[in-house]
Design a protein around this motif. Structure first.
Motif, PDB file in Angstrom:
ATOM      1  N   THR A  88       0.860  -1.188   0.000  1.00  0.00           N
ATOM      2  CA  THR A  88       0.000   0.000   0.000  1.00  0.00           C
ATOM      3  C   THR A  88       0.888   1.226   0.000  1.00  0.00           C
ATOM      4  O   THR A  88       2.061   1.173   0.369  1.00  0.00           O
ATOM      5  N   TRP A  89       0.354   2.335  -0.450  1.00  0.00           N
ATOM      6  CA  TRP A  89       1.114   3.576  -0.472  1.00  0.00           C
ATOM      7  C   TRP A  89       0.193   4.734  -0.152  1.00  0.00           C
ATOM      8  O   TRP A  89      -1.004   4.690  -0.414  1.00  0.00           O
ATOM      9  N   THR A  90       0.777   5.765   0.454  1.00  0.00           N
ATOM     10  CA  THR A  90       0.041   6.968   0.836  1.00  0.00           C
ATOM     11  C   THR A  90       0.940   8.171   0.632  1.00  0.00           C
ATOM     12  O   THR A  90       2.089   8.175   1.080  1.00  0.00           O
ATOM     13  N   TRP A  91       0.418   9.176  -0.073  1.00  0.00           N
ATOM     14  CA  TRP A  91       1.124  10.449  -0.164  1.00  0.00           C
ATOM     15  C   TRP A  91       0.770  11.261   1.075  1.00  0.00           C
ATOM     16  O   TRP A  91      -0.399  11.421   1.398  1.00  0.00           O
ATOM     17  N   LEU A 143       6.287  10.132   0.535  1.00  0.00           N
ATOM     18  CA  LEU A 143       5.479   8.974   0.198  1.00  0.00           C
ATOM     19  C   LEU A 143       5.730   7.891   1.233  1.00  0.00           C
ATOM     20  O   LEU A 143       6.882   7.567   1.540  1.00  0.00           O
ATOM     21  N   LEU A 151       5.323   3.963   2.078  1.00  0.00           N
ATOM     22  CA  LEU A 151       5.070   2.636   1.515  1.00  0.00           C
ATOM     23  C   LEU A 151       4.999   1.626   2.655  1.00  0.00           C
ATOM     24  O   LEU A 151       5.791   1.687   3.599  1.00  0.00           O
ATOM     25  N   ARG A 152       4.070   0.702   2.528  1.00  0.00           N
ATOM     26  CA  ARG A 152       3.973  -0.398   3.484  1.00  0.00           C
ATOM     27  C   ARG A 152       3.892  -1.699   2.674  1.00  0.00           C
ATOM     28  O   ARG A 152       3.083  -1.802   1.768  1.00  0.00           O
ATOM     29  N   PRO A 167      -3.770   4.729  -2.703  1.00  0.00           N
ATOM     30  CA  PRO A 167      -3.859   3.312  -2.362  1.00  0.00           C
ATOM     31  C   PRO A 167      -5.079   2.670  -3.011  1.00  0.00           C
ATOM     32  O   PRO A 167      -6.069   3.324  -3.285  1.00  0.00           O
TER      33      PRO A 167
END
Length: 200
Positions: free
Chosen positions: A150-153, A166, A168-169, A199
């Motif tokens: 998953t990613w989140t800005w 950014l 990242l998980r 995401p």
């Protein structure tokens, strides 16, 4: 591509320098010897993986491959290509592997054996040194499949304007390098591919 990260080779490639010193007959302490042997095997593996990335077959089975069963250390082969194997590879049930150089020689065949031998010949002192040291040969998957990516800005305030951060998980199999995955993301034109700015 399941590259060994640059940290495996030490600052400025220092662990490869240690390997060359070891194989030239210098006595190293136990820790230095371990770093040296690991770096030597990693260099040959990365060379094989890089060649297959350039050929476009790092994520596909080729003739004579030794294949890893996903989620296990087991491998089988050498294989002859067929539709069933190709589909299993596409389904991520099996992965092509590359060499962790040592003895006995891996039982690869045909195209795979030729490619791996050619890559080892580009590091002759490392390949010969590993054999002389009696390091046991092993196999490593050529690809690592991230889990739960998953990613989140991170955003600035209520406008939701994205800044340069950014998050990242993800999970990776044992022995895979997060730095190798991040490098692959960053090197796609210096940005994430289109369509991955939020995401799933």
């Amino acid at each position: 591509p399941n590259y060994f990260g640059t940290q495996r080779f030490g600052q400025g490639g220092g662990n490869l320098v240690l390997a060359r010193r070891l194989f030239a007959g210098e006595h190293l302490d136990r820790s230095e010897r371990s770093f040296a042997l690991s770096a030597a095997r990693s260099a040959i593996f990365n060379s094989v993986l890089d060649r297959r990335v350039r050929l476009g077959n790092w994520n596909r089975v080729i003739a004579g491959d030794l294949c890893n069963l996903a989620g296990r250390r087991a491998w089988f082969g050498p294989v002859e290509l067929d539709d069933v194997l190709e589909q299993r590879c596409a389904d991520l049930d099996i992965h092509p592997t590359g060499p962790l150089w040592g003895t006995p020689a891996a039982p690869t065949a045909s195209a795979c054996a030729e490619l791996e031998d050619a890559c080892a010949q580009s590091w002759p002192e490392l390949a010969a040194g590993l054999l002389a040291a009696g390091v046991e040969s092993e196999r490593r998957p050529l690809r690592a499949v991230p889990e739960s990516l998953t990613w989140t800005w991170l955003s600035d305030g209520p406008t939701g304007r994205a800044n340069a951060a950014l998050v990242l998980r993800f999970g990776l199999p044992p022995g895979a390098y997060a730095t190798a995955l991040i490098r692959e993301l960053i090197e796609v034109g210096g940005q994430l591919p289109s369509g991955v700015d939020t995401p799933d």
